[in-house]
Scaffold this motif. Structure first.
Motif, PDB file in Angstrom:
ATOM      1  N   VAL A  81       3.388 -14.818 -10.416  1.00  0.00           N
ATOM      2  CA  VAL A  81       4.246 -15.990 -10.239  1.00  0.00           C
ATOM      3  C   VAL A  81       3.609 -17.181 -10.945  1.00  0.00           C
ATOM      4  CG1 VAL A  81       5.246 -15.194  -8.065  1.00  0.00           C
ATOM      5  CG2 VAL A  81       3.143 -16.544  -8.029  1.00  0.00           C
ATOM      6  N   SER A  82       4.458 -18.137 -11.361  1.00  0.00           N
ATOM      7  CA  SER A  82       3.958 -19.355 -11.996  1.00  0.00           C
ATOM      8  C   SER A  82       4.959 -20.476 -11.749  1.00  0.00           C
ATOM      9  CB  SER A  82       3.755 -19.143 -13.503  1.00  0.00           C
ATOM     10  OG  SER A  82       4.986 -19.038 -14.169  1.00  0.00           O
ATOM     11  N   ARG A  83       4.652 -21.663 -12.292  1.00  0.00           N
ATOM     12  CA  ARG A  83       5.534 -22.810 -12.059  1.00  0.00           C
ATOM     13  C   ARG A  83       6.920 -22.605 -12.657  1.00  0.00           C
ATOM     14  NH1 ARG A  83       0.656 -25.800 -13.583  1.00  0.00           N
ATOM     15  NH2 ARG A  83      -0.194 -26.915 -11.789  1.00  0.00           N
ATOM     16  N   ILE A  96      11.041   2.945 -13.011  1.00  0.00           N
ATOM     17  CA  ILE A  96      10.404   1.627 -12.823  1.00  0.00           C
ATOM     18  C   ILE A  96      11.516   0.586 -12.802  1.00  0.00           C
ATOM     19  CG2 ILE A  96       8.670  -0.012 -13.641  1.00  0.00           C
ATOM     20  CD1 ILE A  96       7.494   2.185 -15.366  1.00  0.00           C
ATOM     21  N   TYR A  97      11.474  -0.312 -11.820  1.00  0.00           N
ATOM     22  CA  TYR A  97      12.456  -1.386 -11.703  1.00  0.00           C
ATOM     23  C   TYR A  97      11.752  -2.710 -12.024  1.00  0.00           C
ATOM     24  CZ  TYR A  97      15.237   2.136  -9.294  1.00  0.00           C
ATOM     25  OH  TYR A  97      15.944   3.270  -8.991  1.00  0.00           O
ATOM     26  N   GLY A  98      12.332  -3.476 -12.932  1.00  0.00           N
ATOM     27  CA  GLY A  98      11.719  -4.730 -13.356  1.00  0.00           C
ATOM     28  C   GLY A  98      12.623  -5.933 -13.167  1.00  0.00           C
ATOM     29  N   LEU A  99      11.998  -7.087 -12.892  1.00  0.00           N
ATOM     30  CA  LEU A  99      12.735  -8.345 -12.687  1.00  0.00           C
ATOM     31  C   LEU A  99      11.944  -9.479 -13.320  1.00  0.00           C
ATOM     32  CD1 LEU A  99      14.398  -9.686  -9.456  1.00  0.00           C
ATOM     33  CD2 LEU A  99      12.646 -11.053 -10.573  1.00  0.00           C
ATOM     34  N   VAL A 100      12.640 -10.353 -14.047  1.00  0.00           N
ATOM     35  CA  VAL A 100      12.022 -11.562 -14.599  1.00  0.00           C
ATOM     36  C   VAL A 100      12.956 -12.744 -14.363  1.00  0.00           C
ATOM     37  CG1 VAL A 100      10.792 -10.287 -16.386  1.00  0.00           C
ATOM     38  CG2 VAL A 100      13.003 -11.280 -16.917  1.00  0.00           C
ATOM     39  N   GLU A 101      12.358 -13.944 -14.252  1.00  0.00           N
ATOM     40  CA  GLU A 101      13.185 -15.142 -14.037  1.00  0.00           C
ATOM     41  C   GLU A 101      12.429 -16.376 -14.480  1.00  0.00           C
ATOM     42  OE1 GLU A 101      16.219 -16.946 -10.723  1.00  0.00           O
ATOM     43  OE2 GLU A 101      14.426 -15.932  -9.979  1.00  0.00           O
ATOM     44  N   CYS A 102      13.173 -17.354 -15.033  1.00  0.00           N
ATOM     45  CA  CYS A 102      12.622 -18.667 -15.395  1.00  0.00           C
ATOM     46  C   CYS A 102      13.388 -19.745 -14.637  1.00  0.00           C
ATOM     47  CB  CYS A 102      12.751 -18.933 -16.901  1.00  0.00           C
ATOM     48  SG  CYS A 102      11.817 -17.812 -17.952  1.00  0.00           S
ATOM     49  N   THR A 103      12.741 -20.902 -14.453  1.00  0.00           N
ATOM     50  CA  THR A 103      13.464 -22.050 -13.902  1.00  0.00           C
ATOM     51  C   THR A 103      14.501 -22.516 -14.926  1.00  0.00           C
ATOM     52  OG1 THR A 103      11.779 -23.554 -14.758  1.00  0.00           O
ATOM     53  CG2 THR A 103      11.531 -22.804 -12.484  1.00  0.00           C
ATOM     54  N   SER A 131      13.636 -24.608 -21.908  1.00  0.00           N
ATOM     55  CA  SER A 131      14.390 -24.062 -23.034  1.00  0.00           C
ATOM     56  C   SER A 131      14.238 -22.541 -23.104  1.00  0.00           C
ATOM     57  CB  SER A 131      13.901 -24.681 -24.350  1.00  0.00           C
ATOM     58  OG  SER A 131      12.569 -24.269 -24.623  1.00  0.00           O
ATOM     59  N   GLU A 132      15.074 -21.910 -23.934  1.00  0.00           N
ATOM     60  CA  GLU A 132      15.002 -20.462 -24.116  1.00  0.00           C
ATOM     61  C   GLU A 132      13.631 -20.052 -24.656  1.00  0.00           C
ATOM     62  OE1 GLU A 132      18.154 -19.621 -26.778  1.00  0.00           O
ATOM     63  OE2 GLU A 132      19.746 -19.762 -25.280  1.00  0.00           O
ATOM     64  N   THR A 133      13.130 -20.815 -25.643  1.00  0.00           N
ATOM     65  CA  THR A 133      11.840 -20.491 -26.249  1.00  0.00           C
ATOM     66  C   THR A 133      10.708 -20.631 -25.245  1.00  0.00           C
ATOM     67  OG1 THR A 133      12.662 -21.311 -28.376  1.00  0.00           O
ATOM     68  CG2 THR A 133      10.283 -21.013 -28.164  1.00  0.00           C
ATOM     69  N   ASP A 134      10.729 -21.714 -24.450  1.00  0.00           N
ATOM     70  CA  ASP A 134       9.692 -21.906 -23.430  1.00  0.00           C
ATOM     71  C   ASP A 134       9.756 -20.817 -22.370  1.00  0.00           C
ATOM     72  OD1 ASP A 134       8.662 -24.128 -24.650  1.00  0.00           O
ATOM     73  OD2 ASP A 134       9.822 -25.564 -23.461  1.00  0.00           O
ATOM     74  N   CYS A 135      10.970 -20.393 -22.034  1.00  0.00           N
ATOM     75  CA  CYS A 135      11.141 -19.318 -21.053  1.00  0.00           C
ATOM     76  C   CYS A 135      10.485 -18.034 -21.561  1.00  0.00           C
ATOM     77  CB  CYS A 135      12.625 -19.103 -20.772  1.00  0.00           C
ATOM     78  SG  CYS A 135      12.978 -17.672 -19.708  1.00  0.00           S
ATOM     79  N   ARG A 136      10.783 -17.668 -22.825  1.00  0.00           N
ATOM     80  CA  ARG A 136      10.218 -16.422 -23.361  1.00  0.00           C
ATOM     81  C   ARG A 136       8.710 -16.514 -23.486  1.00  0.00           C
ATOM     82  NH1 ARG A 136       8.616 -12.216 -23.656  1.00  0.00           N
ATOM     83  NH2 ARG A 136       9.284 -10.411 -24.884  1.00  0.00           N
ATOM     84  N   SER A 137       8.209 -17.689 -23.864  1.00  0.00           N
ATOM     85  CA  SER A 137       6.764 -17.876 -23.971  1.00  0.00           C
ATOM     86  C   SER A 137       6.092 -17.737 -22.610  1.00  0.00           C
ATOM     87  CB  SER A 137       6.473 -19.252 -24.571  1.00  0.00           C
ATOM     88  OG  SER A 137       5.094 -19.499 -24.599  1.00  0.00           O
ATOM     89  N   CYS A 138       6.702 -18.316 -21.591  1.00  0.00           N
ATOM     90  CA  CYS A 138       6.169 -18.227 -20.223  1.00  0.00           C
ATOM     91  C   CYS A 138       6.149 -16.769 -19.760  1.00  0.00           C
ATOM     92  CB  CYS A 138       7.013 -19.092 -19.290  1.00  0.00           C
ATOM     93  SG  CYS A 138       6.429 -19.120 -17.574  1.00  0.00           S
ATOM     94  N   LEU A 139       7.252 -16.052 -20.006  1.00  0.00           N
ATOM     95  CA  LEU A 139       7.341 -14.648 -19.592  1.00  0.00           C
ATOM     96  C   LEU A 139       6.324 -13.788 -20.342  1.00  0.00           C
ATOM     97  CD1 LEU A 139      11.229 -14.236 -19.363  1.00  0.00           C
ATOM     98  CD2 LEU A 139       9.619 -14.364 -17.461  1.00  0.00           C
ATOM     99  N   SER A 140       6.108 -14.070 -21.617  1.00  0.00           N
ATOM    100  CA  SER A 140       5.113 -13.318 -22.386  1.00  0.00           C
ATOM    101  C   SER A 140       3.727 -13.472 -21.775  1.00  0.00           C
ATOM    102  CB  SER A 140       5.100 -13.798 -23.840  1.00  0.00           C
ATOM    103  OG  SER A 140       6.317 -13.516 -24.481  1.00  0.00           O
ATOM    104  N   SER A 141       3.371 -14.717 -21.398  1.00  0.00           N
ATOM    105  CA  SER A 141       2.066 -14.955 -20.779  1.00  0.00           C
ATOM    106  C   SER A 141       1.961 -14.224 -19.441  1.00  0.00           C
ATOM    107  CB  SER A 141       1.852 -16.460 -20.572  1.00  0.00           C
ATOM    108  OG  SER A 141       1.889 -17.152 -21.793  1.00  0.00           O
ATOM    109  N   ALA A 142       3.036 -14.269 -18.664  1.00  0.00           N
ATOM    110  CA  ALA A 142       3.024 -13.607 -17.358  1.00  0.00           C
ATOM    111  C   ALA A 142       2.923 -12.089 -17.504  1.00  0.00           C
ATOM    112  CB  ALA A 142       4.284 -13.982 -16.577  1.00  0.00           C
ATOM    113  N   ILE A 143       3.629 -11.517 -18.489  1.00  0.00           N
ATOM    114  CA  ILE A 143       3.580 -10.064 -18.706  1.00  0.00           C
ATOM    115  C   ILE A 143       2.186  -9.635 -19.138  1.00  0.00           C
ATOM    116  CG2 ILE A 143       4.443  -8.206 -20.198  1.00  0.00           C
ATOM    117  CD1 ILE A 143       7.162  -9.641 -20.164  1.00  0.00           C
ATOM    118  N   THR A 144       1.511 -10.459 -19.948  1.00  0.00           N
ATOM    119  CA  THR A 144       0.133 -10.164 -20.341  1.00  0.00           C
ATOM    120  C   THR A 144      -0.769 -10.057 -19.117  1.00  0.00           C
ATOM    121  OG1 THR A 144       0.424 -11.313 -22.451  1.00  0.00           O
ATOM    122  CG2 THR A 144      -1.832 -10.972 -21.691  1.00  0.00           C
TER     123      THR A 144
END
Length: 675
Positions: free
Chosen positions: A241-243, A202-209, A213-226
């Protein structure tokens, strides 16, 4: 010689494979994933300044792209004032070729302009994304994920349970790398083996704008992974995808591994020795003990639940009896009597009116529940407050609104149209205020300029008349107790209407004060005698009114007024300027621009009246009848205000059992009475 030929052939084959991958990777820049083009935002036309600024921004977005740690990202804006446009462009972190990045952004910008005429829109391609808005959204992390239709085309995996475990492990690890490893610059990739027999990965990719902040990035990714797990954990690929962040996985290497250096992860497996007899005994005994405790706990919970449900049934039955009482009637503006049971509507009617409480109709969320927009069968627009389930506070608010507020009819009070009480549902229906609440105007830099001085003066006067009706002119004496800009609504003509009477209290004819151990309300708007001692009266509402007046005039919040060198609160700031003879400096410059020369004295007089309302001692504050008279007369002399409450951190002490001596207050305001 044959060995050399075989080696040469293998190298040629490998080179061809790499070239094909490269071709596929570059062509991926042309693949559209999804667009965001909401219908509920205002539309622009080709003749507006906004559209011209938008066109200029889109034409220059790709040329201003900046490389940061091998990643291309750009936040920019064009124009001024209400026509200003904010734009953002981001290329995927594995894109190292600036030409590929710029070509993708140029194509995405043109495509977005062709597809959308909304003042807020966004588009995602395989390797880039572009967004624009009339609002400043930089560094603002608000998660709203989108589910591209291409997910539905992916095949299902044969063993979804184990596949999901490995996928979740992969995406969580790569998310931590992206968010908390500065070297990754908000972008990370990795791959993991999930089938040794098939040698499948399995190949995975994640990215934030890059602006969050680091915390907001991880929170955004957690919601997207859910959301990714919910939609695609049983498929061979998926993307959300999200903003502010994007996540994707596939069973082939869809990213440029040479640039992102994707690590190889290993899914952890347990390795233990043989179990010994005492381990079995301990495990069995421990399990029996845990099960016994759980059974006892469940029995206790069931008994408590039944008791609570019995209490709630008795409470709701009592409430229905109170609502059906002959004394609980409302009087319309035409003088007709309406019993409170006539206000009841069916749950089915309200569900149909709100699209079954659809999120698209959500207007806001408060302490007691959520408010939705709705349309009744007769075409009337309504605001529907759905109170929180299983909430005693919600039941109390429901009772307060239906029994008490249904009796009140005034042009400066929001009208209660009906209610629903079915099962666990407790719903209140009001007339819809198209301009929503006052705070969304006075504290919003984009909507604030729409309030000129004439409009603000009208809002202040309307709010004062609504309070006067509650305190003195209605058949009841009502203390609101939670007056603040959020609870002042504006209709289509920007007429102020007081709402949210869930915390209101009714006084008897000869009662002036009351005491409570349960302090409710909002700090910054609560009078000191109420906040400190629980003592409230009509003068508590007068204090809240004075704070709102200063906020309307200054455009600043009393809560969080941190100007350090000037003052800790808006009240202290206004008091200091008043004592220095610079009262007009309290006023928002936008209001002063809209004033005629002859109106400066009126503005200054309003600052004076507001300071009288927020005086520390309730006996020194005017009544609302005094305030209405003073607002309507430019010639009547005003007494000098005394120090406001909370301006120096001082807390006053009021004896809850002592009656207030009105002699001082009456002599002070004896010459200010309604005509």
């Amino acid at each position: 010689m044959m060995e050399k030929d075989r080696i040469s052939s293998a190298m040629i084959i490998m080179l061809i494979i790499l070239m094909l991958k490269s071709v596929n990777f570059v062509s991926g820049t042309e693949n559209l994933i999804d667009t965001y083009c909401p219908d509920n935002f205002p539309l622009y036309t080709s003749s507006t300044s906004f559209q011209k600024n938008l066109k200029l921004l889109m034409e220059t977005l790709s040329s201003n792209i900046v490389a940061s740690n091998t990643s291309f990202f750009n936040n920019t804006s064009t124009g001024e004032g209400l026509d200003k446009v904010y734009g953002q462009a981001l290329c995927r972190g594995d894109i190292t070729n600036s030409t590929v990045c710029k070509e993708c952004i140029e194509k995405a910008s043109k495509d977005l302009m062709n597809r959308c005429k909304s003042e807020d829109a966004m588009i995602w391609y395989d390797v880039c994304q572009v967004r624009y808005s009339f609002q400043m959204f930089f560094s603002n992390a608000v998660y709203t994920g989108k589910y591209p239709k291409q997910n539905d085309l992916e095949k299902r995996v044969s063993d979804p349970t184990s596949f999901q475990q490995v996928l979740t492990y992969l995406m969580n690890n790569v998310s931590n790398e992206a968010a908390f490893n500065p070297a990754k610059n908000m972008f990370a990739t990795a791959d993991i083996e999930f089938s040794k027999k098939k040698k499948a990965r399995i190949y995975g990719l994640v990215e934030c704008t890059k602006d969050i902040s680091e915390t907001d990035c991880r929170s955004c990714l957690s919601s997207a992974i859910t959301e990714l797990n919910a939609c695609c954990s049983y498929r061979e690929g998926g993307i959300i995808v999200s903003r502010n962040c994007n996540v994707r996985f596939d069973l082939f290497e869809f990213f440029n591994a040479s640039s992102s250096v994707a690590p190889l992860l290993i899914f952890p497996t347990s390795k233990g020795g043989k179990w010994k007899p005492w381990m079995f005994v301990l495990t069995i005994c421990g399990s029996i003990l845990i099960i016994s405790v759980l059974i006892v706990f469940c029995i206790a919970c069931l008994r408590q639940k039944k008791a609570r449900e019995g209490d709630e049934e008795r409470t709701e039955r009592t409430l229905l009896q109170e609502l059906a009482s002959p004394k609980n009637v409302a009087i319309t503006q035409e003088g007709e009597l309406i019993s409170s049971d006539q206000l009841f509507m069916t749950l089915a009617t309200i569900k149909a009116a709100t699209g079954n409480f659809s999120d698209t109709n959500k207007l806001g969320h408060g302490g007691f529940g959520t408010v939705y927009k709705g349309v009744l069968p007769d075409g009337n627009e309504i605001a529907v407050k759905r109170l929180s389930r299983k909430s005693w506070q919600g039941l109390e608010e429901f009772k307060n609104e239906v029994i008490l507020i249904a009796k009140l009819q005034h042009k400066n009070l929001v009208k209660l149209l009906g209610c629903v009480l079915e099962g666990e549902e407790k719903i209140l229906i009001y007339e819809l205020m198209s301009n929503r609440s006052l705070d969304q105007f006075i504290f919003d830099p984009f909507r604030r300029p729409k309030l000129d001085w004439k409009t603000c003066y009208g809002i202040i006067g309307g709010l004062a008349k609504g309070l006067l009706y509650l305190h003195e002119e209605s058949r009841l004496k009502i203390i609101h107790r939670d007056l603040k800009p959020n609870n002042v609504l504006l209709d289509h003509e920007l007429v102020a209407k007081i709402s949210d009477f869930g915390m209101a209290r009714m006084f008897s004819e000869n009662q002036n004060t009351a005491n409570t151990k349960r302090i409710v309300g909002t700090h910054g708007y609560m009078a000191p005698e109420y906040a400190m001692e629980g003592l409230f009266s009509v003068k508590s509402d007068v204090f809240s009114f004075g704070v709102i007046m200063l906020e309307i005039i200054s455009g600043k919040r009393n809560n969080g007024f941190y100007t350090t060198k000037l003052a800790p609160t808006l009240l202290a700031h206004a008091w200091r300027l008043w004592n220095e003879g610079n009262g007009l400096e309290v006023v928002d410059p936008i209001l002063l621009v809209s004033c005629l020369d002859s109106e400066y004295e009126v503005v200054l007089r309003c600052v004076h009246i507001a300071l009288l309302c927020v005086q520390e001692d309730p006996q020194h504050r005017p009544t609302m009848s005094n305030v209405v008279v003073l607002l309507g007369s430019e010639s009547m002399a005003l007494p000098q205000p005394r120090q406001p409450a909370f301006s120096s951190g001082k807390a006053i002490h009021v004896e809850p059992t002592a009656s207030i001596n009105h002699s001082v207050n009456e002599s002070l305001w004896s010459n200010v009475t309604p005509r």
